[in-house]
Write a protein that holds these residues in place. Sequence first.
Motif, PDB file in Angstrom:
ATOM      1  N   GLY A  63      -8.601 -32.976  45.550  1.00 16.53           N
ATOM      2  CA  GLY A  63      -8.422 -31.767  44.835  1.00 16.53           C
ATOM      3  C   GLY A  63      -9.940 -31.502  44.029  1.00 16.53           C
ATOM      4  O   GLY A  63     -10.195 -30.326  43.942  1.00 16.53           O
ATOM      5  N   ASP A  85      -4.399 -25.475  45.949  1.00 18.66           N
ATOM      6  CA  ASP A  85      -3.683 -25.317  44.575  1.00 18.66           C
ATOM      7  C   ASP A  85      -4.055 -24.096  43.841  1.00 18.66           C
ATOM      8  O   ASP A  85      -2.878 -23.565  43.282  1.00 18.66           O
ATOM      9  N   ASP A 139       2.712 -27.258  51.952  1.00 20.88           N
ATOM     10  CA  ASP A 139       2.847 -28.056  53.129  1.00 20.88           C
ATOM     11  C   ASP A 139       4.273 -28.104  53.660  1.00 20.88           C
ATOM     12  O   ASP A 139       4.597 -27.796  54.532  1.00 20.88           O
ATOM     13  N   ASN A 183      -1.363 -34.254  54.101  1.00 18.23           N
ATOM     14  CA  ASN A 183      -0.900 -32.984  54.701  1.00 18.23           C
ATOM     15  C   ASN A 183      -0.392 -33.071  56.216  1.00 18.23           C
ATOM     16  O   ASN A 183      -1.093 -33.664  56.811  1.00 18.23           O
TER      17      ASN A 183
END
Length: 339
Positions: free
Chosen positions: A140, A170, A187, A277
């Motif tokens: 992130g 995000d 995802d 992912n």
Amino acid sequence: MATKSITILAIESSCDDTSASIVRDGRLLSNLISNQDIHRQYGGVVPELASREHHKEILPVVDAALKHSGVSLTELSAIGFTQGPGLLGSLLVGTAFAKGLAWCLNVPLIAVNHMEAHVMAHFIDDPKPQLPFICLTVSGGHTQIVLIESHYKMQVLGTTRDDAAGEAFDKIGKFLGLDYPAGPEIDRLAALGKATIPFTKPSVDGLDFSFSGLKTAVMYHLRDQVLAEPNYIQAHLHDICASVQDTIVEVLMEKLVKASEVTGIKEVGIAGGVSANSHLRKRFESQGARLGWRIYIPDFQYCTDNAGMIGITSHYKFLHQKFSDQSVTPDPRLKMMPL
Ligand code: KG4
Ligand code: ZN
């Protein structure tokens, strides 16, 4: 004479997960994580709240990690903790706790770089990568390609110039009305759609990345389409997610392939939260097979933030007596230095 085992308590508190792990002789005996759900309602991590949650959680989580492993405080050889990078208020809690406990027990302190620890997650389970090894670390907060020459020498070959890949997931998820963190949800939704929207891939020289342009491109695309079709996002959510995911993953893979070509290294790994992912994993596997790479993906539980990766890094630092003293302070912008 039997050699004394090395038993380390490791603490991770760089962002919004409070985690503690016990590592004995490089083997994880426990790895407990307390996630902070409180941020979900705000659509992102609120630093002050994260720090307060760490305060509440750190003692129970450390206690549970000790109990779970059957190790007592008196058996500890050292305390490892995340020094940075991360949120200052969050890092302060783990650092102060580690310093206090190390002082009380009179054992060494080991300061760990969170990004190095994501890479070192590959050395928790077998098979471990052969060195030299290159790793795409995607989380992130960071997107980096790292060259690992030894457990003590890492070099950043490429990094993002703006947003991290996870941040792009995000933030784009937020435009789509998804909860934070949106990466896992994108995802899941992408698996039900097709990558039909040709978002322009950012072009950056060398091994660096850029994701803020993609975020803006998605925002304008949604604005224009919603003007023509008010229900556009709901009606095309799966395809939008698949297209965004496909673009991000292609950019990541292109740079990783380039890094392998430039260095000639075919021992290649992915790490960090975004390495969970499923599309990235699939593309990594297929590209790896095509290019003759030996590929490494840490077990899912070691991809996102966890103290196990801090523990394994601490173990290698212990072996090389890389200790810190009580004057160590958290560093939100800690750079990745050769260990
Ligand atoms: O490494 P991590 O747990 O924390 C940081 O150090 O940032 O990574 C969290 C990031 C978030 O941006 C989250 O959306 C992303 O990893 N993430 C994913 C997936 N699982 C987590 N992104 C895409 N697909 C996923 N399955
Ligand atoms: Zn992380």
